[in-house]
Scaffold this motif. Structure first.
Motif, PDB file in Angstrom:
ATOM      1  N   ASP A  10      29.824 -12.324   2.895  1.00 24.73           N
ATOM      2  CA  ASP A  10      28.526 -13.285   3.922  1.00 24.73           C
ATOM      3  C   ASP A  10      29.050 -13.864   4.785  1.00 24.73           C
ATOM      4  N   THR A  11      30.532 -13.722   4.827  1.00 27.38           N
ATOM      5  CA  THR A  11      31.239 -14.087   5.889  1.00 27.38           C
ATOM      6  C   THR A  11      30.770 -13.143   7.110  1.00 27.38           C
TER       7      THR A  11
ATOM      8  N   THR B 197      37.187 -12.646  -9.788  1.00 18.27           N
ATOM      9  CA  THR B 197      37.999 -13.222  -8.442  1.00 18.27           C
ATOM     10  C   THR B 197      38.065 -11.850  -8.100  1.00 18.27           C
ATOM     11  N   GLU B 198      38.302 -10.791  -7.607  1.00 18.66           N
ATOM     12  CA  GLU B 198      37.558  -9.882  -6.392  1.00 18.66           C
ATOM     13  C   GLU B 198      36.537  -9.375  -6.230  1.00 18.66           C
ATOM     14  N   ILE B 199      35.943  -9.808  -7.422  1.00 26.23           N
ATOM     15  CA  ILE B 199      34.039  -9.761  -6.970  1.00 26.23           C
ATOM     16  C   ILE B 199      33.649 -11.002  -6.208  1.00 26.23           C
ATOM     17  N   ARG B 200      34.186 -12.017  -6.155  1.00 28.48           N
ATOM     18  CA  ARG B 200      33.363 -13.080  -5.201  1.00 28.48           C
ATOM     19  C   ARG B 200      34.445 -12.498  -4.224  1.00 28.48           C
ATOM     20  N   ARG B 201      35.532 -12.393  -4.188  1.00 25.25           N
ATOM     21  CA  ARG B 201      36.645 -12.081  -2.943  1.00 25.25           C
ATOM     22  C   ARG B 201      35.112 -11.282  -2.038  1.00 25.25           C
ATOM     23  N   HIS B 202      35.230 -10.452  -2.202  1.00 26.41           N
ATOM     24  CA  HIS B 202      34.101  -9.015  -1.657  1.00 26.41           C
ATOM     25  C   HIS B 202      33.016  -9.628  -1.091  1.00 26.41           C
TER      26      HIS B 202
END
Length: 153
Positions: free
Chosen positions: A149-150, A139-144
């Motif tokens: 990307d944004t 979850t933390e890695i995906r959030r980063h």
């Protein structure tokens, strides 16, 4: 002059290019760090070994073999997304490096099982910890990744 892949290049220029590439690691070692104490041969072998054991399919295969021998078809079923070709190639590389054994039984139909060697078992704890670390921090890695990307879209 002789022709190379990009046109006519002098032999002297080619030698200069090669000379610049061969001292890359020596130049990097001038800066203190964890790799500074390894010689070229050790560094190359460490990279080669990490390429093998750090490969996503190797990690999943080693983890799948943790409970004992597994048939080829069961390995293919247990590892989502792996193609027959990648399973075969990865198993051969793991065999070549002494991490996995292949046992063929003279039966009809033929049966082949794969298992971890003692060397492969010695790597198992590290591989399972790496996989667990990845799962625990997904979850933390995906959030980063999403934030990055944004910002960089």
């Amino acid at each position: 002059m002789r022709e190379s892949g990009k046109g006519l290049v002098t032999v002297a220029v080619e030698k200069e290019i090669r000379r610049g590439r061969t001292n890359v690691r020596a130049n990097v070692r001038q800066i203190p760090g964890p790799c500074a104490h390894w010689n070229d041969q050790d560094a190359d072998f460490i990279r080669e070994t990490l390429d093998l054991v750090g490969d996503k399919w190797s990690v999943l295969i080693i983890g799948t073999l943790s409970d004992g021998p597994v048939r080829y078809s069961d390995l293919a079923y247990a590892i989502p997304g792996i193609s027959q070709r990648m399973l075969t190639l990865t198993l051969k590389q793991l065999q070549r490096s002494g991490l996995v054994d292949r046992t063929a039984y003279a039966e009809v139909p033929p049966r082949v099982e794969y298992s971890l060697t003692a060397l492969g078992k010695s790597l198992l704890t590290t591989v399972l910890e790496l996989a667990a670390w990845s799962a625990d921090r997904q979850t933390e890695i995906r959030r980063h990744q999403d934030t990055y990307d944004t910002r960089n879209a």
